[in-house]
Design a protein around this motif. Structure first.
Motif, PDB file in Angstrom:
ATOM      1  N   TYR A 108      14.814  66.067  45.750  1.00  0.00           N
ATOM      2  CA  TYR A 108      13.417  66.471  45.696  1.00  0.00           C
ATOM      3  C   TYR A 108      12.975  66.791  44.270  1.00  0.00           C
ATOM      4  O   TYR A 108      13.759  67.272  43.449  1.00  0.00           O
ATOM      5  N   ILE A 109      11.709  66.522  43.977  1.00  0.00           N
ATOM      6  CA  ILE A 109      11.107  66.906  42.698  1.00  0.00           C
ATOM      7  C   ILE A 109      10.497  68.295  42.886  1.00  0.00           C
ATOM      8  O   ILE A 109       9.565  68.465  43.679  1.00  0.00           O
ATOM      9  N   PRO A 110      11.006  69.300  42.212  1.00  0.00           N
ATOM     10  CA  PRO A 110      10.514  70.666  42.446  1.00  0.00           C
ATOM     11  C   PRO A 110       9.102  70.891  41.905  1.00  0.00           C
ATOM     12  O   PRO A 110       8.667  70.232  40.958  1.00  0.00           O
ATOM     13  N   SER A 111       8.416  71.822  42.528  1.00  0.00           N
ATOM     14  CA  SER A 111       7.087  72.231  42.070  1.00  0.00           C
ATOM     15  C   SER A 111       7.211  72.979  40.747  1.00  0.00           C
ATOM     16  O   SER A 111       8.272  73.527  40.417  1.00  0.00           O
ATOM     17  N   GLU A 112       6.118  73.016  40.002  1.00  0.00           N
ATOM     18  CA  GLU A 112       6.120  73.754  38.740  1.00  0.00           C
ATOM     19  C   GLU A 112       6.295  75.256  38.965  1.00  0.00           C
ATOM     20  O   GLU A 112       6.655  75.998  38.047  1.00  0.00           O
ATOM     21  N   ASN A 113       6.025  75.711  40.180  1.00  0.00           N
ATOM     22  CA  ASN A 113       6.202  77.121  40.509  1.00  0.00           C
ATOM     23  C   ASN A 113       7.572  77.440  41.115  1.00  0.00           C
ATOM     24  O   ASN A 113       7.847  78.585  41.471  1.00  0.00           O
ATOM     25  N   ASP A 114       8.403  76.423  41.232  1.00  0.00           N
ATOM     26  CA  ASP A 114       9.725  76.624  41.832  1.00  0.00           C
ATOM     27  C   ASP A 114      10.613  77.458  40.908  1.00  0.00           C
ATOM     28  O   ASP A 114      10.555  77.329  39.685  1.00  0.00           O
ATOM     29  N   PHE A 115      11.432  78.317  41.511  1.00  0.00           N
ATOM     30  CA  PHE A 115      12.355  79.139  40.722  1.00  0.00           C
ATOM     31  C   PHE A 115      13.807  78.954  41.162  1.00  0.00           C
ATOM     32  O   PHE A 115      14.719  79.449  40.504  1.00  0.00           O
ATOM     33  N   ALA A 116      14.016  78.218  42.264  1.00  0.00           N
ATOM     34  CA  ALA A 116      15.365  78.152  42.838  1.00  0.00           C
ATOM     35  C   ALA A 116      16.082  76.820  42.622  1.00  0.00           C
ATOM     36  O   ALA A 116      17.314  76.770  42.668  1.00  0.00           O
ATOM     37  N   SER A 117      15.341  75.755  42.377  1.00  0.00           N
ATOM     38  CA  SER A 117      15.947  74.417  42.341  1.00  0.00           C
ATOM     39  C   SER A 117      17.048  74.276  41.302  1.00  0.00           C
ATOM     40  O   SER A 117      18.101  73.675  41.566  1.00  0.00           O
ATOM     41  N   ALA A 118      16.831  74.829  40.104  1.00  0.00           N
ATOM     42  CA  ALA A 118      17.829  74.695  39.038  1.00  0.00           C
ATOM     43  C   ALA A 118      19.149  75.334  39.447  1.00  0.00           C
ATOM     44  O   ALA A 118      20.226  74.755  39.250  1.00  0.00           O
ATOM     45  N   SER A 119      19.060  76.518  40.040  1.00  0.00           N
ATOM     46  CA  SER A 119      20.280  77.205  40.483  1.00  0.00           C
ATOM     47  C   SER A 119      20.947  76.470  41.635  1.00  0.00           C
ATOM     48  O   SER A 119      22.175  76.339  41.681  1.00  0.00           O
ATOM     49  N   ILE A 120      20.123  75.987  42.565  1.00  0.00           N
ATOM     50  CA  ILE A 120      20.663  75.227  43.704  1.00  0.00           C
ATOM     51  C   ILE A 120      21.375  73.976  43.224  1.00  0.00           C
ATOM     52  O   ILE A 120      22.483  73.647  43.674  1.00  0.00           O
ATOM     53  N   ARG A 121      20.756  73.270  42.273  1.00  0.00           N
ATOM     54  CA  ARG A 121      21.360  72.047  41.751  1.00  0.00           C
ATOM     55  C   ARG A 121      22.682  72.347  41.043  1.00  0.00           C
ATOM     56  O   ARG A 121      23.646  71.595  41.165  1.00  0.00           O
ATOM     57  N   GLU A 122      22.716  73.451  40.295  1.00  0.00           N
ATOM     58  CA  GLU A 122      23.939  73.805  39.579  1.00  0.00           C
ATOM     59  C   GLU A 122      25.065  74.148  40.543  1.00  0.00           C
ATOM     60  O   GLU A 122      26.206  73.720  40.364  1.00  0.00           O
TER      61      GLU A 122
END
Length: 237
Positions: A108-122
């Protein structure tokens, strides 16, 4: 805090074994199956965490995964080999489903307001390898556990002429052997090239040491589950 990790591991063991037996008491066979699905998913996430406890370096997930052997032993003892093998297949299926779902999260392409995607991906970048290694280790060790459990049961029943005896032997004998196989297979496939050899060896040894204690400690829970199975008039094997 002094001994914080050790206390948490002991508490985790009590919660895992106690939680499994509670679900068995409340829902019978379905409760054991539900626990199998829950622990296979949770253990594959928890195993990413490396801690030091009891003077050893180890990954988490050991107590959760140890409860999977308790689950198959309860199924074997109360419902029979067919039910135990079904529990193993449920664990495999839940691992595969969670693997596919976790892979889609990274597409998924995260929203500009997303805060969790980077951590989830890591966190889940290594998950496919972990879960494939877990799947192979789980497949080999769990079916080995069920086979050994019933093999030991058959031999001891023939020798003693009493199928009720030697529950402690089939429980511990099957679990200790199958957990050794799982420990080596999983850690080599999951962490080869990630950790240095010294760390790898430390993880394998510490993991199996933990499994030795969890194997011995789960025996009263198997006896208790068998007693509950009779008392509650559950379906017999």
């Amino acid at each position: 805090m002094f001994l914080q990790n050790e206390l948490l591991l002991v508490l985790s063991l009590v919660i895992c074994f106690g939680g499994l037996v509670l679900l068995f008491r409340l829902f019978g066979k379905a409760g054991v199956y539900a626990w199998t699905v829950l622990e296979t998913i949770a253990a594959n996430i928890e195993v990413l965490i490396l801690v030091r406890a009891f003077g050893m370096e180890m990954t988490l997930g050991n107590t959760l995964f140890a409860s999977s052997f308790l689950a198959t032993d309860i199924l074997s003892e109360v419902y029979g080999k067919k039910a135990a093998n079904k529990g193993v297949w449920l664990g495999i299926a839940s691992t595969l489903v969670f693997l596919l779902i976790s892979l889609t999260w990274q597409l998924y392409i995260p929203s500009e307001n997303d805060f969790a995607s980077a951590s989830i991906r890591e966190v889940f970048a290594i998950t496919p390898r972990i879960m494939i290694a877990s799947l192979i280790g789980y497949f080999v060790s769990e079916f080995l556990d069920v086979w050994l459990y019933h093999k030991i049961w058959s031999v001891t029943s023939e020798k003693s002429r009493d199928s009720k005896k030697f529950l402690w032997l089939r429980n511990n004998g099957a679990t200790l052997v199958s957990q050794l196989v799982n420990t080596v297979v999983f850690n080599v496939l999951a962490f080869w090239g990630i950790y240095e050899m010294g760390t790898m060896v430390s993880i394998v040894v510490s993991t199996y040491v933990i499994y030795i204690f969890t194997s011995l400690l789960d025996t009263p829970f198997v006896y208790f589950a068998r007693w509950m199975g009779k008392r509650c008039h559950l379906e017999k094997k």
